[in-house]
Design a protein around this motif. Structure first.
Motif, PDB file in Angstrom:
ATOM      1  N   PRO A 180     -47.035 -12.481 -39.489  1.00 40.74           N
ATOM      2  CA  PRO A 180     -47.011 -12.213 -38.033  1.00 40.74           C
ATOM      3  C   PRO A 180     -48.389 -12.358 -37.391  1.00 40.74           C
ATOM      4  N   ALA A 181     -49.423 -11.882 -38.096  1.00 42.02           N
ATOM      5  CA  ALA A 181     -50.781 -12.015 -37.562  1.00 42.02           C
ATOM      6  C   ALA A 181     -51.197 -13.476 -37.492  1.00 42.02           C
ATOM      7  N   GLY A 182     -50.880 -14.232 -38.538  1.00 42.81           N
ATOM      8  CA  GLY A 182     -51.212 -15.654 -38.531  1.00 42.81           C
ATOM      9  C   GLY A 182     -50.504 -16.407 -37.425  1.00 42.81           C
ATOM     10  N   LEU A 183     -49.241 -16.063 -37.190  1.00 43.26           N
ATOM     11  CA  LEU A 183     -48.488 -16.708 -36.119  1.00 43.26           C
ATOM     12  C   LEU A 183     -49.122 -16.419 -34.763  1.00 43.26           C
ATOM     13  N   ALA A 184     -49.529 -15.179 -34.540  1.00 44.38           N
ATOM     14  CA  ALA A 184     -50.163 -14.820 -33.269  1.00 44.38           C
ATOM     15  C   ALA A 184     -51.464 -15.590 -33.068  1.00 44.38           C
ATOM     16  N   LEU A 185     -52.250 -15.731 -34.124  1.00 44.37           N
ATOM     17  CA  LEU A 185     -53.512 -16.469 -34.006  1.00 44.37           C
ATOM     18  C   LEU A 185     -53.266 -17.945 -33.705  1.00 44.37           C
ATOM     19  N   LEU A 186     -52.255 -18.533 -34.343  1.00 44.91           N
ATOM     20  CA  LEU A 186     -51.950 -19.937 -34.079  1.00 44.91           C
ATOM     21  C   LEU A 186     -51.521 -20.152 -32.635  1.00 44.91           C
ATOM     22  N   LEU A 187     -50.776 -19.211 -32.083  1.00 45.02           N
ATOM     23  CA  LEU A 187     -50.295 -19.351 -30.709  1.00 45.02           C
ATOM     24  C   LEU A 187     -51.410 -19.234 -29.675  1.00 45.02           C
ATOM     25  N   THR A 188     -52.560 -18.703 -30.086  1.00 44.86           N
ATOM     26  CA  THR A 188     -53.651 -18.510 -29.119  1.00 44.86           C
ATOM     27  C   THR A 188     -54.807 -19.487 -29.334  1.00 44.86           C
ATOM     28  N   VAL A 189     -54.638 -20.449 -30.248  1.00 43.27           N
ATOM     29  CA  VAL A 189     -55.747 -21.374 -30.546  1.00 43.27           C
ATOM     30  C   VAL A 189     -56.168 -22.146 -29.305  1.00 43.27           C
ATOM     31  N   VAL A 285     -50.107  -6.770 -31.898  1.00 41.19           N
ATOM     32  CA  VAL A 285     -51.483  -6.282 -31.978  1.00 41.19           C
ATOM     33  C   VAL A 285     -52.461  -7.454 -31.930  1.00 41.19           C
ATOM     34  N   VAL A 286     -52.235  -8.423 -32.808  1.00 44.53           N
ATOM     35  CA  VAL A 286     -53.155  -9.564 -32.885  1.00 44.53           C
ATOM     36  C   VAL A 286     -53.096 -10.387 -31.606  1.00 44.53           C
ATOM     37  N   LEU A 287     -51.878 -10.627 -31.094  1.00 39.64           N
ATOM     38  CA  LEU A 287     -51.736 -11.424 -29.879  1.00 39.64           C
ATOM     39  C   LEU A 287     -52.425 -10.747 -28.698  1.00 39.64           C
ATOM     40  N   ASP A 288     -52.216  -9.448 -28.537  1.00 34.68           N
ATOM     41  CA  ASP A 288     -52.806  -8.727 -27.396  1.00 34.68           C
ATOM     42  C   ASP A 288     -54.322  -8.740 -27.452  1.00 34.68           C
ATOM     43  N   VAL A 289     -54.871  -8.508 -28.634  1.00 34.35           N
ATOM     44  CA  VAL A 289     -56.334  -8.505 -28.770  1.00 34.35           C
ATOM     45  C   VAL A 289     -56.899  -9.896 -28.500  1.00 34.35           C
ATOM     46  N   ALA A 290     -56.243 -10.923 -29.053  1.00 31.70           N
ATOM     47  CA  ALA A 290     -56.737 -12.292 -28.857  1.00 31.70           C
ATOM     48  C   ALA A 290     -56.669 -12.693 -27.386  1.00 31.70           C
ATOM     49  N   VAL A 291     -55.550 -12.409 -26.727  1.00 30.01           N
ATOM     50  CA  VAL A 291     -55.410 -12.761 -25.308  1.00 30.01           C
ATOM     51  C   VAL A 291     -56.427 -12.009 -24.469  1.00 30.01           C
ATOM     52  N   ALA A 292     -56.613 -10.722 -24.754  1.00 28.31           N
ATOM     53  CA  ALA A 292     -57.606  -9.940 -24.012  1.00 28.31           C
ATOM     54  C   ALA A 292     -59.007 -10.505 -24.223  1.00 28.31           C
ATOM     55  N   ALA A 293     -59.334 -10.895 -25.460  1.00 25.22           N
ATOM     56  CA  ALA A 293     -60.654 -11.456 -25.742  1.00 25.22           C
ATOM     57  C   ALA A 293     -60.861 -12.769 -25.008  1.00 25.22           C
ATOM     58  N   VAL A 294     -59.826 -13.604 -24.954  1.00 26.76           N
ATOM     59  CA  VAL A 294     -59.927 -14.874 -24.226  1.00 26.76           C
ATOM     60  C   VAL A 294     -60.193 -14.614 -22.745  1.00 26.76           C
TER      61      VAL A 294
END
Length: 304
Positions: A180-189, A285-294
């Motif tokens: 799930p974490a890997g999928l979230a990271l791929l979606l935000t590349v 969790v991973v998606l929210d943090v990544a989107v917020a960081a972007v």
């Protein structure tokens, strides 16, 4: 390295008992010849369905990586050419299909033939496309139409193949458990290549996802669970209204903070195993943090 055997389409055989089995009713014996072909057909259709989903996942997940690579390298225009785009699409589908077929313990021979079923239709049509005999739509549509019988042919050819032993590195196994974490990271590349701030209304997805999944899974009936989810919805709706009202850079910060705070909401639900599956909470969790960081990066690198 550890060696693990996975079985693709056949169940593990159970040795017959030493004593002779008792006689079965005649009706059961008569049904066996018809049941075996039906089970084989269902297994074949299930395998083809898995392949289709794996190929779709490959296109969705790897497409953003190609976009990011094209933007960084300056090859975005070349990657949009119909013939190049067709081969990129075949590559994405092949990667997804290969990962899943190896997970299902298919031999590399079958994997290679299925990969050929992805590429050969496009390669055949690229020649008349470059000669000006077919247009881009015919290239892409024709490639997909020819791919279907090619996939079926490979699946039928290997339908009785015994499963292959699959070797998995411990690191690979550990990463697979965190899919799930890997999928979230791929979606935000692709977001990191061109960072921007999302609309305040996108924050409706944050509490809305929990409510929808909770209703579907019927996990909102516990003590205070529904009240907590509705309270969360009220908080994010209020934050949205404030962001829409004030606008400007303040609104941008409110949206970024809203996504980041929701990561804490995800962590709580992940630890307590409430409302949503743990995999979904981990993904969020991973998606929210990544989107917020972007969005924070977009705010800091653009003028007010």
């Amino acid at each position: 390295m550890e060696k693990t055997e996975l079985y693709a389409d056949t169940a593990t055989a159970v040795p017959p008992p030493a004593t002779a089995p008792t006689a079965q009713p005649a009706a059961s014996d008569a049904a066996l010849p018809d049941a075996a072909p039906a089970a084989g057909a269902r297994r074949l259709l299930w395998h083809l369905g898995e392949m289709a989903l794996a190929m779709l996942a490959g296109m969705l997940l790897l497409g953003s990586l190609w976009d990011a690579a094209g933007a960084v390298s300056g090859l975005a225009g070349a990657l949009r050419r119909p013939d190049v785009a067709a081969l990129v699409m075949a590559t994405n589908m092949t990667v997804g299909m290969t990962v899943w077929m190896r997970y299902r313990a298919h031999h590399w021979r079958a994997v290679g033939e299925m990969a050929a079923a992805m590429y050969v239709p496009f390669l055949l049509l690229i020649v008349p496309f470059r000669a000006g005999l077919v247009d881009a739509d015919a290239l892409l549509l024709g490639g997909h139409l020819l791919m279907i019988p090619a996939m079926v042919l490979v699946a039928v050819r290997h339908r009785h193949e015994a499963p292959a032993p699959v070797r998995r590195n411990r690191v690979v196994v550990a990463l697979a458990h965190r899919w799930p974490a890997g999928l979230a990271l791929l979606l935000t590349v692709d977001m990191w290549v061109d960072p921007s701030v999302l609309s305040p209304w996108t924050m409706l997805v944050l509490p809305g996802g929990y409510l929808v999944i909770g209703m579907a899974r019927r996990t909102l009936g516990g003590r205070g669970v529904l009240a907590t989810q509705l309270a969360g919805l009220a908080v994010w709706v209020a934050l949205i209204l404030v962001a829409v009202t004030v606008g400007g850079r303040t609104a941008d910060w409110l949206v970024a903070i809203g996504w980041l705070v929701h990561a804490g909401w995800d962590v709580v639900h992940h630890r307590k195993r409430r409302v949503v599956p743990r995999g979904y909470a981990e993904f969020c969790v991973v998606l929210d943090v990544a989107v917020a960081a972007v969005m924070v990066l977009a705010i800091l690198t653009t003028d007010a």
